[in-house]
Enzyme design. Sequence first.
Site, PDB file in Angstrom:
ATOM      1  N   SER A 141       0.978  -1.223  -0.119  1.00  0.00           N
ATOM      2  CA  SER A 141      -0.117  -0.021  -0.033  1.00  0.00           C
ATOM      3  C   SER A 141       0.879   1.215  -0.032  1.00  0.00           C
ATOM      4  O   SER A 141       1.817   1.482   0.391  1.00  0.00           O
ATOM      5  CB  SER A 141      -0.824   0.116   1.265  1.00  0.00           C
ATOM      6  OG  SER A 141      -1.528   1.362   1.513  1.00  0.00           O
ATOM      7  N   TYR A 155      -2.499  -0.943  10.182  1.00  0.00           N
ATOM      8  CA  TYR A 155      -2.363  -1.350   8.928  1.00  0.00           C
ATOM      9  C   TYR A 155      -1.262  -0.658   7.878  1.00  0.00           C
ATOM     10  O   TYR A 155      -0.628  -1.622   7.221  1.00  0.00           O
ATOM     11  CB  TYR A 155      -3.848  -0.551   8.222  1.00  0.00           C
ATOM     12  CG  TYR A 155      -3.659  -0.806   6.656  1.00  0.00           C
ATOM     13  CD1 TYR A 155      -4.349  -1.910   6.240  1.00  0.00           C
ATOM     14  CD2 TYR A 155      -3.214   0.125   5.746  1.00  0.00           C
ATOM     15  CE1 TYR A 155      -4.184  -2.176   4.971  1.00  0.00           C
ATOM     16  CE2 TYR A 155      -3.492   0.031   4.268  1.00  0.00           C
ATOM     17  CZ  TYR A 155      -4.110  -0.986   4.163  1.00  0.00           C
ATOM     18  OH  TYR A 155      -4.025  -1.362   2.712  1.00  0.00           O
TER      19      TYR A 155
END
Length: 249
Positions: A141, A155
């Site tokens: 990401s 995350y």
Amino acid sequence: MSKGTIVITGASSGLGEEMARQFAALGYDLGLCARRTDRLAALRSEILETHPGRTIEIAALDVTDDEAVHSVFEGFRASFGSLDRVIVNAGSGVGAALGTGGNAANRRTAMTNFVGALSQSEYALSIFRAQGRGHLVLISSFSALRGMRRSMTTYAASKAGVAALAEGLRSERIPGVDVSLICPGYIRSEMNAAAADRTKFMVDTEPGVAAMVRAIEARKSTAYVPNWPWAPLAVAVKLLPLSIVRKLT
């Protein structure tokens, strides 16, 4: 004639689901796995209606179950004879600010995104080493570039771990094996649906995934996708003070 065989984890929704559609359109046979097999079955039917010449195998998989990852990957290898590419895509985006009682959600995200990626990489590379070839694709990401705050902390940390895993594997230079790290920016998916309308630079699923697929097909070592604005932003975010990064993310 098949262009090759790709295994995609987390294929029942979001980016994994759309990657399955787009890789099938390119001529690949697919091994699709996720926890929700009903959605996998519906996706297989949809793809085969459009591309009846494809072979689509599906399997239930929770990537935090190490033995299940091994069994499913070996099952796909046995069905197809060999695996050309494994896309480590399964992920979780739930989370809470640390110290606020959200440990269960944060732990789930850490286990799925990093420990699950470790298991998938282990068993994919075991197959690739035996074959003498293969392409391991790790979906990280843009958030992995810097530490994120509040509900994004775990995350971002888990995805940074995935990025470090990819870099370590590339530095090993395993004969015949390519390793790609794909870092999506904001691509509309089930995971981010609640925040999609108020998120800057959000792109729709189909064009966003098309950018991912192009980078994977090119076997890029690292790709920030879509290229605009995420590639130039990646350079900036790595260098900017954290006080400014907070305003951008």
